[in-house]
Scaffold this motif. Structure first.
Motif, short mmCIF file in Angstrom:
data_model
loop_
_atom_site.label_atom_id
_atom_site.label_comp_id
_atom_site.label_asym_id
_atom_site.label_seq_id
_atom_site.Cartn_x
_atom_site.Cartn_y
_atom_site.Cartn_z
N ASP A 74 4.85 -1.50 -2.61
CA ASP A 74 4.17 -0.81 -1.51
C ASP A 74 5.05 0.25 -0.85
O ASP A 74 4.65 0.85 0.16
CB ASP A 74 3.69 -1.80 -0.45
CG ASP A 74 2.51 -2.63 -0.95
OD1 ASP A 74 1.79 -2.16 -1.85
OD2 ASP A 74 2.32 -3.75 -0.43
N ALA A 75 6.21 0.50 -1.41
CA ALA A 75 7.12 1.50 -0.81
C ALA A 75 6.47 2.88 -0.73
O ALA A 75 6.74 3.64 0.20
CB ALA A 75 8.43 1.57 -1.60
N HIS A 76 5.58 3.18 -1.66
CA HIS A 76 4.92 4.49 -1.65
C HIS A 76 4.05 4.69 -0.40
O HIS A 76 3.66 5.82 -0.08
CB HIS A 76 4.05 4.66 -2.91
CG HIS A 76 2.85 3.78 -2.92
ND1 HIS A 76 2.90 2.45 -3.27
CD2 HIS A 76 1.56 4.04 -2.58
CE1 HIS A 76 1.68 1.93 -3.15
NE2 HIS A 76 0.86 2.86 -2.74
N LEU A 77 3.80 3.62 0.33
CA LEU A 77 3.01 3.71 1.57
C LEU A 77 3.84 4.23 2.74
O LEU A 77 3.30 4.53 3.80
CB LEU A 77 2.42 2.35 1.93
CG LEU A 77 1.44 1.76 0.90
CD1 LEU A 77 1.05 0.34 1.29
CD2 LEU A 77 0.22 2.65 0.75
N ILE A 78 5.15 4.33 2.54
CA ILE A 78 6.04 4.85 3.59
C ILE A 78 5.90 6.37 3.57
O ILE A 78 6.23 7.02 2.59
CB ILE A 78 7.50 4.43 3.35
CG1 ILE A 78 7.61 2.92 3.27
CG2 ILE A 78 8.40 5.00 4.45
CD1 ILE A 78 8.95 2.42 2.75
N LYS A 79 5.41 6.90 4.67
CA LYS A 79 5.15 8.34 4.75
C LYS A 79 5.68 8.87 6.08
O LYS A 79 6.00 8.11 6.97
CB LYS A 79 3.65 8.62 4.64
CG LYS A 79 3.05 8.16 3.31
CD LYS A 79 1.60 8.55 3.21
CE LYS A 79 0.91 8.04 1.98
NZ LYS A 79 1.58 8.11 0.73
N GLY A 80 5.74 10.16 6.18
CA GLY A 80 6.16 10.78 7.43
C GLY A 80 7.41 11.61 7.25
O GLY A 80 7.90 11.81 6.14
N VAL A 81 7.93 12.08 8.37
CA VAL A 81 9.10 12.94 8.37
C VAL A 81 10.31 12.15 8.82
O VAL A 81 10.26 11.42 9.81
CB VAL A 81 8.88 14.16 9.29
CG1 VAL A 81 10.12 15.03 9.36
CG2 VAL A 81 7.69 14.98 8.82
#
Length: 121
Positions: A74-81
């Motif tokens: 689920d690491a791909h769910l980490i989003k943002g700046v």
């Protein structure tokens, strides 16, 4: 914003042990604990406390650190700046993985609920 090869190489050769104390300081300064930090690192990498300590003692580079890691699906769910880079736009896999960790530490320090940090809610 894309990273440069020089930036990516600098991250690859940086040791996890050199950054780890800064992670601890950042989260503890905001009222979170080292145990919570380890929970976040374990979620992302699959490392238990013993393995993590061995990697710190051996002063492994981030390249080696993430080569040994079993990245959470689920690491791909980490989003943002983070650090001026939009995570989902980073093309170099290692740099993206390091920024995943930075983002999780940042969310922990900002007081986000653990279930949100661990992308389970």
């Amino acid at each position: 914003m894309t990273t440069t090869p020089k930036h990516d190489e600098r991250i690859a050769v940086m040791t996890f042990a050199s950054v780890y104390p800064h992670y601890i300081t950042k989260v503890e300064k905001k009222g979170r604990t080292k145990e919570e930090l380890h929970q976040v690192i374990t979620w992302l990498t699959g490392f238990n406390d013993t393995t993590l300590q061995t990697l710190i003692n051996n002063r492994v580079t981030f390249k080696s650190f993430f080569e040994k890691a079993k990245l959470n699906p689920d690491a791909h769910l980490i989003k943002g700046v983070i650090c001026g880079y939009r995570i989902e736009e980073i093309e170099t896999q290692l740099t993206k993985e390091v920024r995943y960790l930075d983002k999780l530490v940042d969310e922990l320090a900002k007081g986000r609920k653990m279930e949100k940090i661990l992308r389970s809610a």
